[in-house]
Design a protein around this motif. Structure first.
Motif, PDB file in Angstrom:
ATOM      1  N   GLY A 201       0.223 -50.828 -39.627  1.00 34.64           N
ATOM      2  CA  GLY A 201       0.196 -51.641 -38.396  1.00 34.64           C
ATOM      3  C   GLY A 201       1.568 -52.216 -38.111  1.00 34.64           C
ATOM      4  N   GLY A 202       1.581 -53.259 -37.300  1.00 38.26           N
ATOM      5  CA  GLY A 202       2.842 -53.894 -36.912  1.00 38.26           C
ATOM      6  C   GLY A 202       3.093 -55.179 -37.693  1.00 38.26           C
ATOM      7  N   ASP A 203       4.028 -55.971 -37.184  1.00 44.84           N
ATOM      8  CA  ASP A 203       4.434 -57.223 -37.839  1.00 44.84           C
ATOM      9  C   ASP A 203       3.264 -58.143 -38.169  1.00 44.84           C
ATOM     10  N   GLY A 204       2.342 -58.269 -37.204  1.00 40.36           N
ATOM     11  CA  GLY A 204       1.182 -59.150 -37.409  1.00 40.36           C
ATOM     12  C   GLY A 204       0.359 -58.668 -38.590  1.00 40.36           C
ATOM     13  N   SER A 205       0.147 -57.376 -38.638  1.00 37.92           N
ATOM     14  CA  SER A 205      -0.636 -56.791 -39.739  1.00 37.92           C
ATOM     15  C   SER A 205       0.055 -57.004 -41.081  1.00 37.92           C
ATOM     16  N   TYR A 206       1.387 -57.053 -41.071  1.00 30.72           N
ATOM     17  CA  TYR A 206       2.128 -57.315 -42.320  1.00 30.72           C
ATOM     18  C   TYR A 206       1.814 -58.709 -42.858  1.00 30.72           C
ATOM     19  N   ARG A 207       1.615 -59.661 -41.937  1.00 31.16           N
ATOM     20  CA  ARG A 207       1.260 -61.027 -42.372  1.00 31.16           C
ATOM     21  C   ARG A 207      -0.064 -61.005 -43.123  1.00 31.16           C
ATOM     22  N   GLY A 208      -0.994 -60.190 -42.603  1.00 33.99           N
ATOM     23  CA  GLY A 208      -2.279 -60.037 -43.294  1.00 33.99           C
ATOM     24  C   GLY A 208      -2.085 -59.381 -44.656  1.00 33.99           C
TER      25      GLY A 208
ATOM     26  N   GLY B 267     -10.576 -66.831 -44.602  1.00 32.24           N
ATOM     27  CA  GLY B 267     -10.786 -65.413 -44.253  1.00 32.24           C
ATOM     28  C   GLY B 267     -10.023 -64.510 -45.217  1.00 32.24           C
ATOM     29  N   GLN B 268      -8.802 -64.903 -45.542  1.00 31.70           N
ATOM     30  CA  GLN B 268      -7.963 -64.083 -46.427  1.00 31.70           C
ATOM     31  C   GLN B 268      -8.545 -64.032 -47.842  1.00 31.70           C
ATOM     32  N   ALA B 269      -9.013 -65.195 -48.323  1.00 29.64           N
ATOM     33  CA  ALA B 269      -9.616 -65.234 -49.670  1.00 29.64           C
ATOM     34  C   ALA B 269     -10.887 -64.381 -49.682  1.00 29.64           C
TER      35      ALA B 269
ATOM     36  N   ALA C 294      -8.579 -53.128 -35.041  1.00 27.45           N
ATOM     37  CA  ALA C 294      -9.094 -54.336 -34.394  1.00 27.45           C
ATOM     38  C   ALA C 294      -8.106 -55.471 -34.588  1.00 27.45           C
ATOM     39  N   ARG C 295      -8.337 -56.512 -33.834  1.00 27.56           N
ATOM     40  CA  ARG C 295      -7.604 -57.754 -34.085  1.00 27.56           C
ATOM     41  C   ARG C 295      -8.635 -58.737 -34.635  1.00 27.56           C
ATOM     42  N   CYS C 296      -8.236 -59.553 -35.605  1.00 26.33           N
ATOM     43  CA  CYS C 296      -9.204 -60.393 -36.312  1.00 26.33           C
ATOM     44  C   CYS C 296      -8.632 -61.786 -36.532  1.00 26.33           C
ATOM     45  N   LEU C 297      -9.140 -62.724 -35.768  1.00 29.45           N
ATOM     46  CA  LEU C 297      -8.643 -64.107 -35.873  1.00 29.45           C
ATOM     47  C   LEU C 297      -8.979 -64.720 -37.221  1.00 29.45           C
ATOM     48  N   GLU C 298     -10.190 -64.404 -37.722  1.00 21.52           N
ATOM     49  CA  GLU C 298     -10.646 -65.022 -38.990  1.00 21.52           C
ATOM     50  C   GLU C 298      -9.683 -64.705 -40.134  1.00 21.52           C
ATOM     51  N   PHE C 299      -9.030 -63.546 -40.060  1.00 23.58           N
ATOM     52  CA  PHE C 299      -8.150 -63.172 -41.165  1.00 23.58           C
ATOM     53  C   PHE C 299      -6.853 -63.982 -41.155  1.00 23.58           C
ATOM     54  N   LYS C 300      -6.631 -64.751 -40.091  1.00 24.01           N
ATOM     55  CA  LYS C 300      -5.441 -65.616 -40.067  1.00 24.01           C
ATOM     56  C   LYS C 300      -5.701 -66.913 -40.826  1.00 24.01           C
ATOM     57  N   THR C 301      -6.942 -67.149 -41.217  1.00 20.56           N
ATOM     58  CA  THR C 301      -7.253 -68.403 -41.925  1.00 20.56           C
ATOM     59  C   THR C 301      -7.237 -68.151 -43.443  1.00 20.56           C
TER      60      THR C 301
HETATM   61  P1  ADP Z   1       0.402 -55.848 -34.925  1.00 21.76           P
HETATM   62  O1  ADP Z   1       0.066 -55.600 -36.349  1.00 21.76           O
HETATM   63  O2  ADP Z   1       0.399 -54.594 -34.106  1.00 21.76           O
HETATM   64  O3  ADP Z   1       1.641 -56.700 -34.768  1.00 21.76           O
HETATM   65  P2  ADP Z   1      -1.261 -58.170 -34.306  1.00 21.76           P
HETATM   66  O4  ADP Z   1      -0.124 -59.130 -34.226  1.00 21.76           O
HETATM   67  O5  ADP Z   1      -2.325 -58.256 -33.265  1.00 21.76           O
HETATM   68  O6  ADP Z   1      -0.811 -56.636 -34.272  1.00 21.76           O
HETATM   69  O7  ADP Z   1      -1.923 -58.359 -35.756  1.00 21.76           O
HETATM   70  C1  ADP Z   1      -2.985 -57.549 -36.150  1.00 21.76           C
HETATM   71  C2  ADP Z   1      -3.908 -58.349 -37.033  1.00 21.76           C
HETATM   72  O8  ADP Z   1      -3.219 -58.752 -38.220  1.00 21.76           O
HETATM   73  C3  ADP Z   1      -4.427 -59.646 -36.459  1.00 21.76           C
HETATM   74  O9  ADP Z   1      -5.518 -59.469 -35.593  1.00 21.76           O
HETATM   75  C4  ADP Z   1      -4.848 -60.412 -37.684  1.00 21.76           C
HETATM   76  O10 ADP Z   1      -6.086 -59.964 -38.162  1.00 21.76           O
HETATM   77  C5  ADP Z   1      -3.755 -59.976 -38.667  1.00 21.76           C
HETATM   78  N1  ADP Z   1      -2.723 -61.015 -38.655  1.00 21.76           N
HETATM   79  C6  ADP Z   1      -1.820 -61.295 -37.711  1.00 21.76           C
HETATM   80  N2  ADP Z   1      -1.081 -62.379 -38.017  1.00 21.76           N
HETATM   81  C7  ADP Z   1      -1.553 -62.823 -39.199  1.00 21.76           C
HETATM   82  C8  ADP Z   1      -1.230 -63.927 -40.055  1.00 21.76           C
HETATM   83  N3  ADP Z   1      -0.253 -64.791 -39.738  1.00 21.76           N
HETATM   84  N4  ADP Z   1      -1.918 -64.050 -41.204  1.00 21.76           N
HETATM   85  C9  ADP Z   1      -2.894 -63.184 -41.533  1.00 21.76           C
HETATM   86  N5  ADP Z   1      -3.259 -62.140 -40.770  1.00 21.76           N
HETATM   87  C10 ADP Z   1      -2.608 -61.954 -39.624  1.00 21.76           C
END
Ligand code: ADP
Ligand code: F6P
Length: 324
Positions: free
Chosen positions: A105-112, A85-87, A75-82
């Motif tokens: 996952g990909g780059d975005g998931s690495y941020r999480g 949400g992370q805490a 899934a994609r989760c906006l709340e986890f970008k806050t």
């Molecule tokens: P991918 O991992 O394939 O690059 P996304 O960029 O959609 O895919 O990121 C997947 C999920 O990772 C997001 O929906 C969100 O929950 C989390 N994510 C992305 N960017 C961030 C961020 N900057 N901080 C925390 N979590 C993030």
């Protein structure tokens, strides 16, 4: 002193990719063989925040190595970008006894993954995306299957394209990265390849190529267009009007993300999955796993996210010289 890990969690996040199941299986079985307990988090970070957490044993990953998609869901989760949400995600991990996490996952998931590490959960990122667009690694799980799926589909389009003496524009996935397009362009012997990395392509040049090839007696003209350039249908109309050659667009779409993973995807998913567990056991956190010069290695996530990699200019030039 390194924190001792007793229970690890595993989740898949972002776009799914063939081989994610093989990766989940490897994480689960390697962890069990190290005497750890394993929990599966369903639907990525969203499932973590919703506490969709299940116990995993050896049997729960039986019969999945050959399956596309991800049994955990993604899934994609906006709340986890806050930060909140992370805490909350880290707190839920602690509540369930999860002291180590593998995020596929990909780059975005690495941020999480980075955020979970910051919040005290030892976390490792594993490259799972068909796009091959993670700079710290030469290989991402899913790419090989996706590119082979696209190649086979393009071969089929080429058959009918030749029979009707048409030009075909075939759109492959890759919103920001042209790896699938470049590989298919070479593997399918395409006449032209359009890549998001080379956005300023010359449509008039393509038109000239089609006219010149027709004069040489070529019965088809295959243009591989990456999703990041897009607009294949309107491009087909313009090209047909300018060349007089019937032109059709085919958008391959999500079929490229499904299907049984190739041996290569299963192999690297298995090795990277096991490696992720091994480095968690060593006490590492905030690392991402990658393939460099044929070896599985790991990097600090921030360092990995700051790396860049370029499409091979040589491969692009070769594709052009072989297509005329
Ligand atoms: P991918 O991992 O394939 O690059 P996304 O960029 O959609 O895919 O990121 C997947 C999920 O990772 C997001 O929906 C969100 O929950 C989390 N994510 C992305 N960017 C961030 C961020 N900057 N901080 C925390 N979590 C993030
Ligand atoms: O998995 C990678 C990818 O296929 C990209 O090429 C594309 O831009 C994106 O996923 C589309 O995925 P979704 O429609 O699920 O957001």
């Amino acid at each position: 002193m390194a924190k001792e890990i007793k229970t690890i969690g595993v989740l898949t996040s972002g776009g799914d990719a063939p081989g994610m199941n093989a990766a989940i299986r490897a994480v689960v079985r390697r962890a069990l063989s190290c005497g750890l307990s394993v929990k599966g988090i369903k639907k990525g970070y969203q499932g973590l925040l919703n506490e969709e957490i299940i116990d995993m044993d050896a049997h729960s990953v039986s019969d999945i190595i050959q399956k596309g998609g991800t049994i955990l869901g993604t899934a994609r989760c906006l709340e986890f970008k806050t930060p909140e949400g992370q805490a909350k995600g880290a707190e839920i991990c602690r509540k369930h006894g999860i002291d180590g996490m593998v995020v596929i996952g990909g780059d975005g998931s690495y941020r999480g993954a980075q955020a979970l590490s910051r919040n005290g959960i030892n976390t490792i990122g594993m490259p799972g995306t068909i796009d091959l667009d993670i700079s710290c690694t030469e290989y991402t799980i899913g790419f090989d299957t996706a590119v082979n799926t696209a190649m086979q589909a393009i071969d089929r389009v080429r058959d009918t394209s030749s029979s009707h003496e048409r030009c075909s524009i075939i759109e492959v996935m890759g919103r920001n990265a042209g790896y699938i397009a470049l590989w298919c362009g070479i593997a399918n012997g395409a006449e032209d390849i359009l890549l998001p990395e080379k956005y300023d392509y010359d449509e008039q040049q393509i038109i000239n190529n089609i006219i010149a090839n027709r004069k040489k007696g070529k019965t088809h003209h295959i243009i591989i267009n990456a999703e990041g350039i897009g607009h294949s249908t309107s491009m087909a109309k313009r090209i047909e009007a300018a060349t007089g050659v019937e032109t059709r667009a085919t958008i391959l779409g999500y079929m490229q993300r499904g299907g049984s993973p190739t041996a290569k995807d299963r192999y690297y998913a298995s090795l990277m999955g096991a490696y992720s567990v091994d480095i968690l056991v060593e006490g590492k956190s905030n690392r991402t796993v990658g393939l460099q010069n044929g070896e599985i290695v790991d990097f600090d996530i921030e360092e990995a996210l700051n790396m860049t990699k370029e499409l091979s200019e040589y491969a692009y030039q070769v594709s052009k010289s072989l297509a005329r």
